[in-house]
Design a protein around this motif. Structure first.
Motif, mmCIF file in Angstrom:
data_model
loop_
_atom_site.group_PDB
_atom_site.id
_atom_site.type_symbol
_atom_site.label_atom_id
_atom_site.label_comp_id
_atom_site.label_asym_id
_atom_site.label_seq_id
_atom_site.Cartn_x
_atom_site.Cartn_y
_atom_site.Cartn_z
ATOM 1 N N ARG A 942 0.750 -1.231 0.145
ATOM 2 C CA ARG A 942 -0.154 0.026 0.104
ATOM 3 C C ARG A 942 0.854 1.394 0.088
ATOM 4 O O ARG A 942 0.559 2.041 -0.702
ATOM 5 C CB ARG A 942 -1.172 0.231 1.794
ATOM 6 N N ILE A 943 1.763 1.509 0.668
ATOM 7 C CA ILE A 943 3.177 2.628 0.508
ATOM 8 C C ILE A 943 3.559 2.819 -0.575
ATOM 9 O O ILE A 943 3.362 4.467 -1.196
ATOM 10 C CB ILE A 943 3.714 2.018 2.088
ATOM 11 N N SER A 944 3.783 1.154 -1.034
ATOM 12 C CA SER A 944 4.574 1.535 -2.846
ATOM 13 C C SER A 944 3.418 2.086 -3.218
ATOM 14 O O SER A 944 3.836 3.081 -4.804
ATOM 15 C CB SER A 944 4.967 0.446 -2.595
ATOM 16 N N LEU A 945 2.493 2.294 -3.889
ATOM 17 C CA LEU A 945 1.306 2.306 -4.548
ATOM 18 C C LEU A 945 0.381 3.632 -4.097
ATOM 19 O O LEU A 945 0.593 4.252 -4.763
ATOM 20 C CB LEU A 945 -0.256 1.440 -4.612
ATOM 21 N N LEU A 946 0.614 3.940 -2.772
ATOM 22 C CA LEU A 946 0.274 5.597 -2.346
ATOM 23 C C LEU A 946 1.343 6.555 -2.896
ATOM 24 O O LEU A 946 1.115 7.290 -3.338
ATOM 25 C CB LEU A 946 -0.006 5.694 -0.967
ATOM 26 N N THR A 947 3.090 5.813 -2.603
ATOM 27 C CA THR A 947 4.002 6.742 -3.161
ATOM 28 C C THR A 947 3.469 6.627 -5.118
ATOM 29 O O THR A 947 4.657 7.707 -5.138
ATOM 30 C CB THR A 947 5.220 6.500 -2.434
ATOM 31 N N LEU A 948 3.802 5.851 -5.122
ATOM 32 C CA LEU A 948 3.949 5.505 -6.557
ATOM 33 C C LEU A 948 2.464 7.142 -7.487
ATOM 34 O O LEU A 948 2.237 7.699 -8.331
ATOM 35 C CB LEU A 948 3.133 4.558 -7.196
ATOM 36 N N ALA A 949 0.951 6.514 -6.577
ATOM 37 C CA ALA A 949 0.200 7.211 -7.447
ATOM 38 C C ALA A 949 0.198 8.919 -6.774
ATOM 39 O O ALA A 949 0.158 9.727 -7.037
ATOM 40 C CB ALA A 949 -1.226 7.289 -6.097
ATOM 41 N N ALA A 950 0.678 9.527 -5.896
ATOM 42 C CA ALA A 950 1.375 10.564 -5.489
ATOM 43 C C ALA A 950 2.469 11.550 -6.023
ATOM 44 O O ALA A 950 1.851 12.471 -6.293
ATOM 45 C CB ALA A 950 2.136 11.122 -3.373
ATOM 46 N N ALA A 951 2.849 10.779 -6.808
ATOM 47 C CA ALA A 951 4.364 10.943 -7.303
ATOM 48 C C ALA A 951 3.966 11.001 -8.215
ATOM 49 O O ALA A 951 4.274 11.951 -9.381
ATOM 50 C CB ALA A 951 5.773 9.525 -7.100
ATOM 51 N N LEU A 952 3.148 10.219 -9.430
ATOM 52 C CA LEU A 952 2.441 10.343 -10.747
ATOM 53 C C LEU A 952 1.751 11.934 -11.032
ATOM 54 O O LEU A 952 1.755 12.414 -11.721
ATOM 55 C CB LEU A 952 1.291 9.552 -11.269
ATOM 56 N N ALA A 953 0.416 12.578 -9.475
ATOM 57 C CA ALA A 953 0.385 13.533 -9.308
ATOM 58 C C ALA A 953 1.301 14.806 -9.348
ATOM 59 O O ALA A 953 0.651 15.670 -9.813
ATOM 60 C CB ALA A 953 -0.936 13.751 -8.074
ATOM 61 N N MET A 954 2.563 14.837 -8.755
ATOM 62 C CA MET A 954 2.917 15.796 -8.390
ATOM 63 C C MET A 954 3.714 15.850 -10.165
ATOM 64 O O MET A 954 4.330 16.967 -10.298
ATOM 65 C CB MET A 954 4.172 14.960 -7.895
ATOM 66 N N THR A 955 4.314 14.095 -10.634
ATOM 67 C CA THR A 955 4.564 14.416 -12.196
ATOM 68 C C THR A 955 3.830 15.922 -13.400
ATOM 69 O O THR A 955 4.198 16.765 -13.522
ATOM 70 C CB THR A 955 5.337 13.565 -12.860
ATOM 71 N N VAL A 956 2.718 15.281 -12.790
ATOM 72 C CA VAL A 956 1.772 15.491 -13.652
ATOM 73 C C VAL A 956 1.408 17.261 -13.595
ATOM 74 O O VAL A 956 1.742 18.130 -13.989
ATOM 75 C CB VAL A 956 0.786 15.364 -13.614
ATOM 76 N N MET A 957 1.585 17.494 -11.894
ATOM 77 C CA MET A 957 1.355 18.938 -11.626
ATOM 78 C C MET A 957 2.820 19.673 -12.740
ATOM 79 O O MET A 957 2.937 20.923 -12.763
ATOM 80 C CB MET A 957 1.366 18.768 -10.025
ATOM 81 N N GLY A 958 3.608 18.825 -12.628
ATOM 82 C CA GLY A 958 5.116 19.393 -12.885
ATOM 83 C C GLY A 958 5.619 19.620 -14.103
ATOM 84 O O GLY A 958 6.064 21.310 -14.115
ATOM 85 N N LEU A 959 4.668 18.577 -14.535
ATOM 86 C CA LEU A 959 5.003 19.244 -16.251
ATOM 87 C C LEU A 959 3.662 20.318 -16.429
ATOM 88 O O LEU A 959 4.449 21.267 -18.145
ATOM 89 C CB LEU A 959 4.145 17.978 -17.049
#
Length: 1002
Positions: A942-959
């Protein structure tokens, strides 16, 4: 190559006696080379040749060794490996309209030819076929040429990437427009399959692989491909020796070995590779054949070749235009520039790795010494005899030229590391010019040969741009007869006589030779001959005086009587100078090294002797008795040696053993030879530049100035005796900023990017390339970096500003793969080149990938230099790292393919995700198998998947926001979370499988 008088450097080989060569010597009292003898031995099998050099049966090999064996060879103390970064591999395309209207040639359409640039995966060819020993190549020069800095903007603007879908569409549009149909996935024309005949060089493994790959790609898009395999002899007959409209071939896997010598301002390349007039394009300018024609390219390349410009800027613009049109025409498609490893015994000293010719340069044999004191060399060669040995329109293959260059001398040569003109067998005493805008009067007593009246005529009133006065450094010919002004006069006679086409009845013309010489004749305005000095008036100007000297100076490479005898044979219809003319006329291609041809020349010399023959061009300077003495000497030479190769170099050709597959050359120890042993030994070691560090802003604000600095070493020491150029390209591969760096002394350089340049950057990643070369060796050290451009100052974490944490970020580290380089032994090994190419062409091509690399580098370069230093001294660790890295190569190859699923940022994220997943599964699963982690599997997942979801969201925001700061946080989190999840999953599967095995369920 060198050129004859009036011709800019290079036509030499075409004009009778001007051959691109230069003897260098080594020793104390002898003349010529250090060694007494060199035997060239046929060794077609590269693996066998490598083993023979390793075991001491050969001293060196004049061809590339097998690429797979190069890393081991570099570590073998019995060997020395020299890399030749020159030459090319590519496709030669037949653009002819068929002579038979019932068939179609797909490549008669420029759009279909151009589409091949997208059908060839240059990166894959370099990485997989050439195993990293090369660089992708689009233009005729390649990244190793000094000319590359001039054309880089044009090259980058094409933006060629492997895109078979686009290639198929372009070809389909051209085919459909011509009336072809695609039925059942196969192209047809007039209800017959459209067949492409592909000539594939089977004797060269990389070119064979290239041919197979291209043939497969063409079959995928609906063509029937007929593969034809052969060596250069077959290619000479099929590709170069047939009428293109007969369609005996459509594509040929062509290769070039590089120039005979490194060239600073290369006037020949654009003509040779793009200009139909030069005779190296389909048809070869033979009037009996269909000929590729392009008047614009002819004009551009002739202007470059014959110095028809008024400034350096104008000349550079001509080169750029020629390259641009040549690529657009795509009759020659360059795929890669080669980095060929050549091998020699460790006991050989003095080899010169010329930046154009490599160790096959003439410098090497003149400088070579054996540690054991013996004075003979055994040299393996890939081919001992292909093509023809005649200095008019033969010697077109690298195998013959590599040997011939040791036999014949030229008037000028070039520095092997700077490409600058240097005097060799002709010393210029005066270079005068009124160009480019004014003219000087030609001496009225100067003369030119008149083919119509068959006499030398004074020029009378005439003008010229320049005049060169030079003293030929005469010696004896190899047959013992002294060279003199008659040889120099006959060279000029031949130039005018055979360079002039007087109509159908003119017997002294050859399509290949005449096509090139005829355009040069108007530039030669007058000659003044004396026994010791020659003045030549040329209607040429160059901004470099030495290039003017080179345009006028020539030096005879063959005694006049040999040329006169071959003329008579050709005029009588017994032989032809060029391959195409021999094919058309059904006669032999004159080959003076072959005994049967030499005997024909001997017979003609005997006739000339019985006639007391003196050529019309020499009747004022040669008596019948002097002519007979020459005939006798050459007849005896042919009888003694079995060939008619007589010249003036530091070596003479002793014999050609056809059955034994050997050519033996011996040192010409004649006292008349001008250079003592050791005369050219200063060229043994180049002083190369090395970029030791680059300080690039981590982010640049669009429309605000930025600065870049770097440190440089020459021959291992900090030095500013160098030139540094930079180029910045945006996401569309357009060069938006370029210039030269300023030296601050002590090896420190810097350059500024003003606001007017940074406003042209693309938001996100842009590419910075820095080229550095020392002033004594123009081999580039190239650094590639990424500049992230943002729209807000808050993201600017440049070298002179603090980041969000209040600390000044460290400068960007060198771009080398340090640990991999230490493991494999060199940055040039294919494994390291593959890692570098993957990083530069996939990771750094997007904002997200570039941001990840910045974050990765800040960690990696904090420890990798120390690890690499330790690793180099621990062979066991090098072996362990190599074993550990091999799975990574497979992972990256899979992620390369994943990159093509989508383009841009999406493709980069998919590719990175696939790589992260596989890295976790392959390298990290042992950690995921531990009981502590598996007992908390659900929570960890769960930690890995939540981290991945947050990182993907942050990547979209950064782009979306163009924030490099967010991307530098989010992209490493994506990698780590996917790798962790993958390791957990594999660990769970392993534990489950182990448990079932333990329970006896398998």
């Amino acid at each position: 190559m060198r050129k004859a008088p009036v011709l800019s450097a290079g036509i030499a080989v075409l004009l009778l006696f001007s051959i691109a060569i230069i003897p260098f010597s080594f020793g104390q009292t002898d003349k010529g080379p250090y060694i007494n003898e060199a035997r060239f031995i046929f060794r077609e099998d590269e693996n066998l040749a490598l083993e023979e050099v390793r075991n001491g049966d050969l001293d060196m090999y004049y061809f590339r060794i097998p690429l797979g064996g190069a890393p081991d060879a570099e570590r073998d103390p019995r060997l020395q490996v020299h890399h030749r970064q020159a030459g090319s591999m590519g496709l030669y395309v037949n653009p002819a309209e068929p002579g038979d209207n019932s068939v179609i040639n797909p490549f008669q359409f420029r759009e279909a030819r151009y589409a091949l640039n997208y059908l060839v995966d240059r990166e894959s060819i370099v990485n997989l076929v050439q195993m990293g020993y090369g660089t992708p190549m689009i233009d005729a020069f390649g990244v190793s040429s000094p000319e590359y800095l001039n054309v880089i903007g044009i090259v980058e603007s094409f933006g060629f990437r492997y895109n078979p879908a686009l290639a198929e569409k372009m070809i389909s549009d051209a085919m459909a427009g011509a009336g072809a149909l695609k039925q059942g996935g196969k192209w047809t024309y007039n209800n017959n399959p459209v067949t492409i005949k592909m000539m594939i060089r089977a004797d060269d493994a990389p070119r064979k692989s290239l041919g197979e790959i291209v043939a497969s790609e063409l079959e995928k898009i609906g063509f029937t491909v007929q593969r034809e395999y052969g060596d250069l002899t077959v290619a000479n007959k099929v590709v170069y020796g047939t009428d293109p409209k007969e369609l005996q071939w459509h594509l040929y896997t062509e290769g070039f070995a590089g120039t005979a010598v490194f060239v600073e301002y290369n006037p020949v390349v654009t003509a040779q590779m793009y200009g139909p007039w030069y005779g190296r394009m389909p048809g070869g300018q033979n009037p009996a054949y269909w000929n590729y024609a392009n008047a614009t390219l002819d004009k551009l390349t002739q202007d470059i070749f014959f110095f028809n410009f008024t400034s350096e800027a104008e000349r550079n613009d001509l080169v750029r235009k020629a390259v641009q049109m040549g690529v657009q025409e795509s009759v020659r498609i360059f795929v890669s520039q080669k980095t060929d490893p050549f091998v020699a015994s460790a006991g050989i000293r003095g080899l010169v790795n010329d930046f154009g010719a490599g160790i096959t340069s003439k410098y090497s044999l003149l400088n070579a010494q054996k540690a054991d004191g013996t004075r003979s060399l055994d040299i393996g060669v890939k081919q001992i005899h292909q093509g023809s040995w005649n200095p008019i329109a033969g010697l077109q293959d690298t195998y013959s030229r590599d040997i011939y260059h040791s036999i014949a001398d030229s008037g000028t040569f070039r520095d092997p590391y700077t490409g600058e003109i240097i005097p060799f067998r002709a010393e210029w005493t005066d270079i005068s010019t009124e160009g480019p805008l004014e003219s000087m009067a030609v001496d009225p007593a100067a003369q030119l040969w008149d083919p119509t009246s068959q006499e030398w005529k004074q020029v009378g009133e005439s003008v010229s741009l320049s005049k060169v006065t030079f003293r030929p450094m005469y010696s004896n010919w190899h047959n013992g007869i002294p060279m003199d002004v008659s040889d120099m006069m006959y060279s000029q006679y031949f130039f005018f006589e055979w360079g002039t086409d007087s109509g159908e009845q003119d017997q002294t013309k050859d399509p290949e030779y005449t096509a090139q010489a005829s355009v040069a004749i108007p530039l030669l305005k007058g000659l003044v001959f004396t026994p010791t000095e020659i003045q030549i008036y040329v209607d040429q100007w160059h901004y470099n005086d030495k290039e003017i000297a080179d345009s006028g100076i020539y030096f005879s490479g063959e005694p006049w009587e040999i040329t006169a005898a071959t003329e008579r044979l050709v005029v009588d219809g017994k032989a032809a100078y060029s391959r195409n003319e021999a094919s058309v006329r059904g006669v032999v291609w004159l080959d003076q090294i072959v005994k049967e041809h030499a005997d024909m020349i001997k017979t003609e010399l005997q006739k000339m002797k019985s006639e007391n023959f003196v050529p019309a061009a020499l009747r004022e300077v040669v008596s019948p008795a002097e002519a007979v003495a020459r005939y006798d000497a050459s007849i005896k030479w042919i009888e003694d040696h079995g060939h008619a190769i007589i010249s003036n170099g530091a070596f003479y050709l002793d014999n050609f053993n056809t059955a034994g597959g050997t050519i033996t050359i011996r040192a010409f120890r004649d006292s008349s030879y001008p250079f003592e042993v050791g005369h050219w030994s200063k060229y043994t070691q180049p002083r190369l530049a090395d970029i030791t560090s680059v300080d690039v802003p981590r982010a640049v604000v669009l429309g605000q100035p930025a600065s870049v600095s770097l440190d440089l070493a020459v021959a291992g020491q900090p030095s500013s005796d160098a030139t540094v150029a930079y180029f910045v390209s945006n996401k569309d591969s357009q060069v938006v900023a370029q210039g030269n760096a300023i030296s601050d002394g002590g090896g420190k350089f810097r350059f500024e990017l003003p606001a007017t340049d940074t406003e042209k950057l693309s938001p996100g990643p842009n590419q910075l390339k820095i080229f550095a070369s020392s002033n004594e060796a123009r081999r580039f050290d190239i650094s590639t970096s990424t500049i992230l451009a943002t729209s807000t100052p808050s993201d600017n974490q440049g070298n002179n500003q603090t980041g969000g944490n209040g600390q000044t970020p460290p400068p960007q580290q060198p771009s080398g793969c340090l640990i991999a380089t230490a493991a494999f032994g060199s940055e040039l090994t294919p494994q390291v080149q593959y890692l570098r190419n993957f990083r530069e062409n996939y990771i750094l091509s997007t904002s997200s990938g570039a941001a990840f690399m910045n974050a990765f580098n800040s960690v990696y370069y904090s420890f990798s230099p120390q690890v690499a230093d330790y690793e180099r001294g621990q062979p066991w660790l090098q072996s362990a790292v190599k074993v550990g890295l091999y799975p990574l190569f497979g992972i990256l190859m899979v992620s390369e393919r994943a990159h093509f699923i989508a383009s841009g940022e999406t493709g980069s994220i998919i590719s990175g995700s696939v790589a992260s997943m596989l890295i976790g599964a392959v390298y990290l699963w042992p950690a995921g198998i531990s009981a502590g982690i598996q007992n908390r599997f659900s929570a960890a997942a769960r930690i890995s998947l939540l981290t991945l979801a947050a990182a993907l969201a942050m990547t979209v925001m950064g782009l979306v926001a163009g924030s490099s700061f967010l991307l530098m946080i989010s992209t490493p989190l994506i990698v780590l979370s996917i790798a962790a999840a993958s390791a957990l999953a594999v660990g769970w599967l392993v534990r489950r499988a182990f448990g079932r095995i333990s329970a006896g369920k398998y």
